[in-house]
Design an enzyme around this catalytic site. Structure first.
Site, PDB file in Angstrom:
ATOM      1  N   ASP A 111       0.856  -1.126  -0.089  1.00 53.33           N
ATOM      2  CA  ASP A 111       0.124   0.027   0.046  1.00 53.33           C
ATOM      3  C   ASP A 111       0.871   1.316   0.154  1.00 53.33           C
ATOM      4  OD1 ASP A 111      -2.842   1.074   0.611  1.00 53.33           O
ATOM      5  OD2 ASP A 111      -1.714   1.891   2.061  1.00 53.33           O
TER       6      ASP A 111
ATOM      7  N   GLU B  32       1.582  -0.616  -5.007  1.00 55.69           N
ATOM      8  CA  GLU B  32       0.375   0.061  -5.229  1.00 55.69           C
ATOM      9  C   GLU B  32       0.703   1.366  -5.212  1.00 55.69           C
ATOM     10  OE1 GLU B  32      -3.490   2.117  -4.010  1.00 55.69           O
ATOM     11  OE2 GLU B  32      -1.778   1.888  -2.559  1.00 55.69           O
TER      12      GLU B  32
END
Lengths: 669, 669
Positions: free
Chosen positions: A401, A430
């Site tokens: 993330d 990401e």
């Protein structure tokens, strides 16, 4: 990561002042080597390839004058001692190339070397002189001398043979006998066996990391485990996910990714639709990690136990599905770290901890870790231990993330370390951010990366972006994973284009990129109500538990299953850099071909980009480029099953988005 | 050449395995630096610039997260100890740039560094929060703390000031006073003075060599001294050349290049038109160097004495002309080296020396030196001593004959060594060969290079070639010198295009490239009878002595004088990379603009490429790119003297090749 000592040692030579050429006695090495490819950040990072895949190594190699140059690549796995030589071919204009196939996972090193082949030079000259009817008496004597010289250094096996041939050449010089031997390949080869002289070795060792096939070919599905329960109102569990595995397998996904499964912070917890204040029954965002129930190594109590989780991981494997976990290195205000390691956070003069912010935006339910803190080494070690912990639970794939909001050197280190002991591990970055940052994460070790595909809609945008990904240096290190949607992103086209757009975007992602992903079930159920302010879903699942009728019929779901089956059955679709775009007479129709290395499997995809209207176009297949020799040639649309016979390069196609917005043709032999 | 020890030391860090990030405690440095420009061969060779010229250094520089990044370049001459800091500007998309002006000749080193400016980050955040009417109480306290911290490390001069300001911020925090100070530039600057922290330094030091202005702007004339005598049949002398100096100066040339002036071999001497057997009165080719009269450090007896030569060199200087000598490292069979240093040559089994050959072609009047010989170090030293010898005679410019047939490492070494003691020396590489070899010679130190211009005739060819020279990495190291002809090359267009073509090609060379050259007097006299087999002059001056009427009127000569005057008077034409091509409606008309850095001198050249017919075209001046703001704007054709007033970007021009095939416009202010 990079190439360690040997490379470093070599590298220092590269930078010598010219005057040291003399000291290093390199002055007699006449072959020049440059523009070695692949190299990432000048060799500081390894290029990427996949075990068993054709891997091309090339360089500019030349010398002064007219002598014959020869070149080879030396390759070895970092854990091997022996270098393996792969000879290079001259492609023209002084560019040389070698093809090589890595056999195992991990880091390979390679170096390029070139030398002048005086014997071939002599042989080539002799032939030309004979053609020109020149006297070659002396030339034969020269050849005889050379052969005998080489014989001295040659392996015992060929030594006598060489001496004999030397003698024969001498004779033919005296009595002008036939030249067959002198010009023969067998003689050239025998001499070639013997030592090369004055070899130039490019002064840097480069590296290539060989990853598992899945790094290049993977099909992702994302769901929130807490939304999987069969009864409305109940918090979903790992057991509920088990129930869904057959459905996910039928849809053809091989990777099932969960948002964080850890305890969710209670302090400053966000409510529905990202409300600043949560109601007592709001579950909070899974990315606000940590509470009294534990942190990154704990499991949210309502999802189940560690035992349940391991069981799910194994069941999934039985269905051919890898579970991928989310690595989100940030903490809720009540994460245990805050008390145990206050030194890892930034404290404000008022005694509070600094929360994440991008002024004027505040993210008070999340505390960033301070990668500049004095205790950074322990911080790094602890974060690595989180990844190690989940690897021990059977996890091989991580979706990271917002990696671009953590220090780059940390990722380069942690991924490098993990891959040393677990080369099969896959890290998906990401990062939806600026190009240079996304590139750096990929260079630094991330296996796959989220991309801008999500916002590339027109033919021109899609072709330009694919060119950047597959025809520039990015192809050596940036492995794209095309997501059609995410919990953070509902692209406008899905909102206004409805089901048709969902199908179009899915087929584009699945056929352009060998790695792609879907966030469901909102995607297959065509739930596309947008947030009023952001390109996001309204009533976002990030902040609430949903209840879905997972068994409900969905046309999109059926098409997902079909396209994924087509991907599994056609090697051409299991790579990305092999895409070749095809001219079309209508900008609403995009067309591209892909072939496997052997050119045995050829797929032509045609997509109508207009969600509202039937569009037709002439498409111009570059039959040669695609290796299609037959005339006429036959195609089968693997979406509809119907067969076509085409005669020319130009052909007309028409696609109605309300029926099926695409053809995925296979060339039938 | 390259950057020696420091670079080497740094370089090794660059290649560390990621695990050593920890050992080297670099983990906290969050700024990433990459794609540093200029770099040649990854920094192994210096990029080129010219003393006093604007020199751009750029790099991609960024960090994780949203903090404010700052960057600077450190530059120093290799003989200085102190690094000078030049701050970089952000151009967008994470690209940063610094402009720098080298002050003296020789090798400069530079390194790029970047760091996070936490104070600016704080100030920017504060401003946004104030805009958003957020409470900034704590933020002011944070700022106050920062300022006091910085004060501790700050220079005494600003220390008290900083403490005071820190106090003031503290107060304004308590009583919400005005924010002017907190947001002020003066505060930011004062803090910026104090120490940077966690600075990332790019791990390689790159280098740029600053050459004399003449490296970038020179105008060459080539003649055979032996063809300069005033009486037919007499061998020309250096005294005869002295007589011609005023003529050459009037034509506007600043560099006068002679083919080799050394004794010419008698053994295997070539006759007229390269005949294998020479007549007793044939003078032979000046490139077959060496006889009983001496070698590369001797002067051909019939040209005069060393004293005559030095006198000529000085007279020429008085006319603003540098004499350039030819460096041709090869020997006639009777060159003294052959007896004195047989080990430098290749001996054949029949006891003869190997002559130059490219089978089936033979060059028996020339022996190549063996750069692979055991005694290569002495060979190199001797060859260097030849250059040193002529430098001692006052020569600063050398045209090197066929450098691509001698070992590349030799050139890299010898040019590097010479430039250490004589940075003003200019080496022109006469290499008409494959692109990679020509590029390598330029990287290895050659100041200027012959080019493919001689064979680029169409608009498309000329624009593409100029793009390669000025818009790719070549612009950092490959400095073109456009020759319209040479004793070896009579381009077909000069043969069939006659005088018109001679004028067109001259204007193209002189206005596209700031370095250009003419071989005369055949060029100004439009002598263009071709050899029947080669793109060469018939009855080539290489093999015979010519007698010319040097004073004869020649239209081409007058135009050469005019164009060279225009070059001298317009800075825009004294650079090459500044060329901007202009769209035209007719492929027979080429148009391009050049401006100096300050945009004060703007030249627009339009040339009719057709030697036979009048051609007209609309040309579309990119007025903005060229920095032309006035409307209408006035132009003066410096060839004809006539003035024009243009109103629009599109304008019509018509050129009759029998009158004048070009306009060379200057924008008049």
């Amino acid at each position: 990561m990079a190439q360690g000592k040997e490379a470093t040692k070599k590298r220092t030579i590269q930078n010598k002042p010219a005057s040291s050429i003399i000291r290093n006695a390199e002055g007699r090495r006449r072959v020049i080597i440059t523009k070695v490819s692949p190299q990432v950040e000048r060799g500081h990072f390894p290029a990427k390839t996949v075990v068993g895949e054709e891997t091309v190594i090339s360089a500019d190699i030349f010398s002064d004058g007219h002598d014959v140059v020869t070149a080879a690549v030396l390759v070895k796995h970092e854990k091997e001692r022996q270098w393996k030589e792969v000879s290079m071919k001259h492609l023209g204009n002084d560019r040389w190339q070698a093809k090589w196939y890595p056999e195992k996972l991990g880091l390979y090193q390679f170096k390029v070397q070139g030398w002048i082949d005086h014997f071939s030079t002599w042989q080539r000259g002799l032939e030309k002189k004979i053609m020109a009817n020149q006297d070659v008496h002396v030339d034969l004597l020269i050849g005889a001398e050379m052969i005998k010289e080489r014989a001295q250094e040659a392996a015992a096996s060929v030594q006598d043979q060489l001496y004999e041939w030397g003698e024969m050449l001498q004779k033919s010089a005296d009595n002008g006998m036939d030249m067959t031997l002198a010009l023969s390949k067998k003689l050239a080869n025998a001499v070639a066996q013997s030592t090369k002289s004055l070899v130039t070795v490019y002064p840097q060792v480069f590296s290539i990391i060989a990853e598992r096939k899945k790094a290049l070919f993977s099909t992702w599905y994302e769901l929130f485990p807490r939304s999987t329960s069969s009864e409305p109102g109940r918090h979903g569990t790992f057991k509920d996910v088990e129930r869904l595995l057959p459905r996910i397998a039928r849809m053809g996904f091989d990777t099932l990714y969960f948002p964080p499964i850890h305890p969710i912070g209670e302090v400053k917890r966000k409510g529905k639709n990202n409300a600043l204040v949560a109601n007592s029954d709001d579950p909070g965002s899974p990315w606000a990690i940590g509470s009294k129930d534990g942190g990154h190594k704990s499991i949210h109590p309502q999802l189940g136990t560690l035992k349940d989780f391991r069981r799910l991981v194994n069941k999934a494997k039985a269905h051919g599905i890898d579970i991928a976990l989310d690595i989100a290195f940030q903490c809720a205000p009540d994460h245990p770290y805050v008390k145990e390691h206050p030194e890892w956070f930034i404290w404000r003069p008022d005694g509070t901890v600094q929360y994440a912010e991008n002024p004027p935006k505040k993210y008070e339910d999340i505390l960033p870790l301070n990668f500049e803190c004095e205790d950074w080494k322990n911080l790094w070690a602890e974060l690595k231990s989180i990844i190690d912990y989940w690897i021990d639970q059977g996890i091989e794939i991580f979706r990271v993330d917002n990696p671009h909001t953590k220090a780059f050197p940390f990722w380069e280190w942690v991924i490098g370390e993990i891959k040393k002991s677990h080369p099969e591990t896959i890290f998906l970055a990401e990062a939806f951010t600026r190009p240079r940052l996304m590139e750096r994460l990929a260079k630094g070790g991330f296996t796959q990366s989220y991309t801008y595909f999500t916002w590339r809609n027109t033919k021109q945008e899609l072709e330009a972006y694919m060119h950047e990904l597959t025809r520039t240096n990015l192809k050596h290190y940036f492995c794209p994973n095309f997501w059609v949607n995410t919990p953070d992103i509902l692209p406008p086209i899905l909102t206004h284009g409805g089901e048709n757009a969902h199908i179009q975007r899915l087929i584009l992602a699945a056929t352009m990129s060998s790695n792609y992903g879907v966030y469901g079930p909102v995607y297959e159920f065509v739930i596309n109500k947008p947030h009023e302010a952001k390109e996001e879903y309204a009533d976002n699942e990030k902040y609430e538990i949903k209840h879905w009728d997972w068994d409900k019929y969905s046309r999109v779901k059926e098409i997902i299953a079909r396209i994924n089956k087509i991907r599994r059955e056609n090697r051409a679709l299991q790579a990305t850099a092999n895409i070749v775009f095809v001219p079309t007479s209508n900008d609403q129709i995009i067309c591209y071909g892909k072939a496997d290395v052997e050119r045995e499997n050829i797929i032509i995809t045609v997509v109508n980009l207009d969600p509202y209207h039937t569009q037709g176009a002439h498409v111009n297949l570059p039959l040669e480029k695609l290796g299609i020799e037959e005339r006429p040639y036959r195609l089968q649309d693997m979406l509809s099953g119907s067969k076509y016979t085409w005669h020319e390069e130009w052909n007309y196609v028409e696609l109605n988005p309300y029926m099926m917005p695409a053809h995925v043709f296979k060339i039938v032999r």
